[in-house]
Design a protein around this motif. Structure first.
Motif, short mmCIF file in Angstrom:
data_model
loop_
_atom_site.label_atom_id
_atom_site.label_comp_id
_atom_site.label_asym_id
_atom_site.label_seq_id
_atom_site.Cartn_x
_atom_site.Cartn_y
_atom_site.Cartn_z
N GLY A 113 0.91 -1.30 0.19
CA GLY A 113 -0.12 0.24 -0.37
C GLY A 113 1.27 1.00 -0.01
O GLY A 113 2.04 1.07 -0.17
N PRO A 114 0.10 2.04 -0.32
CA PRO A 114 0.87 3.33 -0.69
C PRO A 114 1.95 4.06 0.82
O PRO A 114 2.79 4.37 0.76
N ALA A 115 1.26 4.07 1.66
CA ALA A 115 2.21 4.04 2.97
C ALA A 115 3.72 3.77 3.50
O ALA A 115 4.80 4.04 3.55
N LYS A 116 3.94 2.25 2.91
CA LYS A 116 4.60 1.79 2.85
C LYS A 116 5.63 2.50 1.77
O LYS A 116 6.61 1.89 1.91
N VAL A 117 4.90 2.12 0.19
CA VAL A 117 5.57 2.19 -0.77
C VAL A 117 6.41 3.48 -0.72
O VAL A 117 7.68 3.78 -0.69
N ARG A 118 5.76 4.40 -0.07
CA ARG A 118 6.71 6.04 0.65
C ARG A 118 7.29 5.81 1.37
O ARG A 118 8.23 7.07 1.29
N GLU A 119 7.65 4.21 2.38
CA GLU A 119 8.78 4.46 3.45
C GLU A 119 10.02 4.66 2.34
O GLU A 119 10.83 4.84 2.48
N LEU A 120 9.32 3.13 1.45
CA LEU A 120 10.73 3.16 0.60
C LEU A 120 11.00 3.98 -0.53
O LEU A 120 12.38 4.21 -0.55
N VAL A 121 10.54 5.11 -1.27
CA VAL A 121 10.79 5.84 -1.66
C VAL A 121 12.06 7.10 -0.62
O VAL A 121 12.55 7.51 -1.42
N SER A 122 11.35 6.76 0.22
CA SER A 122 12.03 8.18 1.57
C SER A 122 13.76 7.53 1.13
O SER A 122 14.40 8.36 1.69
N VAL A 123 13.89 5.87 1.55
CA VAL A 123 14.56 5.61 0.72
C VAL A 123 15.65 5.70 -0.27
O VAL A 123 17.34 6.31 -0.22
N LEU A 124 14.92 5.69 -1.49
CA LEU A 124 15.53 5.42 -2.38
C LEU A 124 15.73 6.85 -3.00
O LEU A 124 17.11 7.04 -3.75
N ARG A 125 15.49 8.25 -1.98
CA ARG A 125 15.92 9.80 -2.36
C ARG A 125 16.55 10.47 -1.70
O ARG A 125 17.64 10.46 -1.58
N ALA A 126 17.29 9.13 -0.11
CA ALA A 126 17.95 9.73 0.99
C ALA A 126 19.76 8.79 -0.64
O ALA A 126 20.92 9.15 0.23
N ILE A 127 19.18 7.84 -1.08
CA ILE A 127 20.04 7.13 -1.61
C ILE A 127 20.79 8.39 -2.89
O ILE A 127 21.90 8.17 -2.97
N ILE A 128 19.64 8.51 -3.79
CA ILE A 128 19.89 10.46 -4.31
C ILE A 128 20.26 11.21 -4.23
O ILE A 128 21.24 11.46 -4.28
N SER A 129 20.37 12.04 -2.76
CA SER A 129 20.59 13.09 -2.08
C SER A 129 22.24 12.83 -1.75
O SER A 129 23.07 13.55 -1.72
N ALA A 130 22.29 11.37 -1.75
CA ALA A 130 23.68 11.01 -0.83
C ALA A 130 24.70 10.98 -1.93
O ALA A 130 25.98 10.85 -1.62
N THR A 131 24.34 10.54 -3.09
CA THR A 131 24.99 10.16 -3.72
C THR A 131 24.86 10.54 -5.57
O THR A 131 25.72 10.30 -6.24
N GLY A 132 23.71 11.18 -5.90
CA GLY A 132 23.64 12.35 -7.23
C GLY A 132 23.37 11.24 -8.00
O GLY A 132 23.51 11.48 -9.38
N VAL A 133 22.74 9.91 -8.13
CA VAL A 133 22.47 9.18 -8.95
C VAL A 133 21.11 8.97 -9.19
O VAL A 133 20.27 9.95 -9.41
N ALA A 134 20.81 9.06 -11.11
CA ALA A 134 19.61 8.85 -11.21
C ALA A 134 19.15 6.89 -11.44
O ALA A 134 20.03 6.44 -10.76
#
Length: 234
Positions: A113-134
């Motif tokens: 469901g959306p709430a859990k997916v948002r948690e995962l997306v926040s992890v992906l965005r943390a990776i992006i912020s730390a590394t600059g990857v797409a």
């Protein structure tokens, strides 16, 4: 649908600065470092598949300095230690693209469901912020409802909810023939949708060695899907 093949084609093309699917409109000017993480298929199958594709593209000079592959290493995006390790590896390698295949093998939150997916997306965005990857995430559609065809736009059918909101460049991949699939970008957030195309698998010695693309229009793509005998296969 051949989503994994399409995802690796994008990874290999970025690592070699060659045209993905043979379509020059998507070619990069320079090579970039890519990390391809596969947690769905087994090592033996993945190894032979990727080696055939790399050998056909690169001959005896594989892109060892730009293409990095991790297959069935137990990567877990729900584990902070694994996330930290991914970030450290991307920073060490100078990674610019991270391909995750497939989402539900990398996290238990993809279909809850959306709430859990948002948690995962926040992890992906943390990776992006730390590394600059797409990041390219390979994920599955929901199965069509038994009461009739799914009337939602294809970019909104990803299982788990909230994936459409999180994705800047949604792409739908669907099998339309024995050796042919449709690559259908739709509902890009910050740019005009690229025109769709079909890609065919070229086979040698029982292995796929090349994906060849053919440009098409949105109208033709919709017609492909209506006429395809594979459109209800998931």
């Amino acid at each position: 649908a051949r989503k994994s093949l399409a995802a690796f084609e994008l990874a290999l093309s970025a690592a070699t600065a060659t045209a993905p699917f043979g379509l020059s409109r998507f070619e990069l000017a320079d090579r970039i470092a890519v990390l391809y993480v596969m947690e769905e298929d087994g090592r033996a199958l993945t190894r032979s598949r990727l080696r055939a594709l790399v050998r056909h593209r690169c001959g005896d000079a594989p892109p060892d300095d730009t293409l990095f592959v991790a297959v069935r290493r137990g990567v877990d995006l729900d584990d902070p230690a694994w996330v930290a390790r991914l970030i450290a590896d991307l920073q060490r390698l100078g990674g610019k693209l991270l391909v995750l295949d497939a989402a539900r093998r990398l996290s238990a939150k993809t279909d809850e469901g959306p709430a859990k997916v948002r948690e995962l997306v926040s992890v992906l965005r943390a990776i992006i912020s730390a590394t600059g990857v797409a990041i390219i995430v390979v994920h599955h559609d929901t199965k069509p409802p038994q009461s009739g065809p799914d009337q939602r736009r294809r970019s909104q059918r990803a299982s788990g909810g909230d994936w459409f909101a999180a994705s800047e460049c949604p792409v739908h991949v669907e099998r339309v023939g024995k050796l042919e699939s449709l690559f259908f970008p739709q509902d890009y957030k910050h740019a005009e949708d690229p025109a769709p195309f079909t890609f065919s698998c070229e086979i040698a010695d029982k292995l796929i060695v090349r994906l060849g693309g053919t440009n098409t229009s949105s109208e033709q793509a919709e017609r492909f899907l209506r006429q395809s005998p594979f459109m209800d296969v998931y």
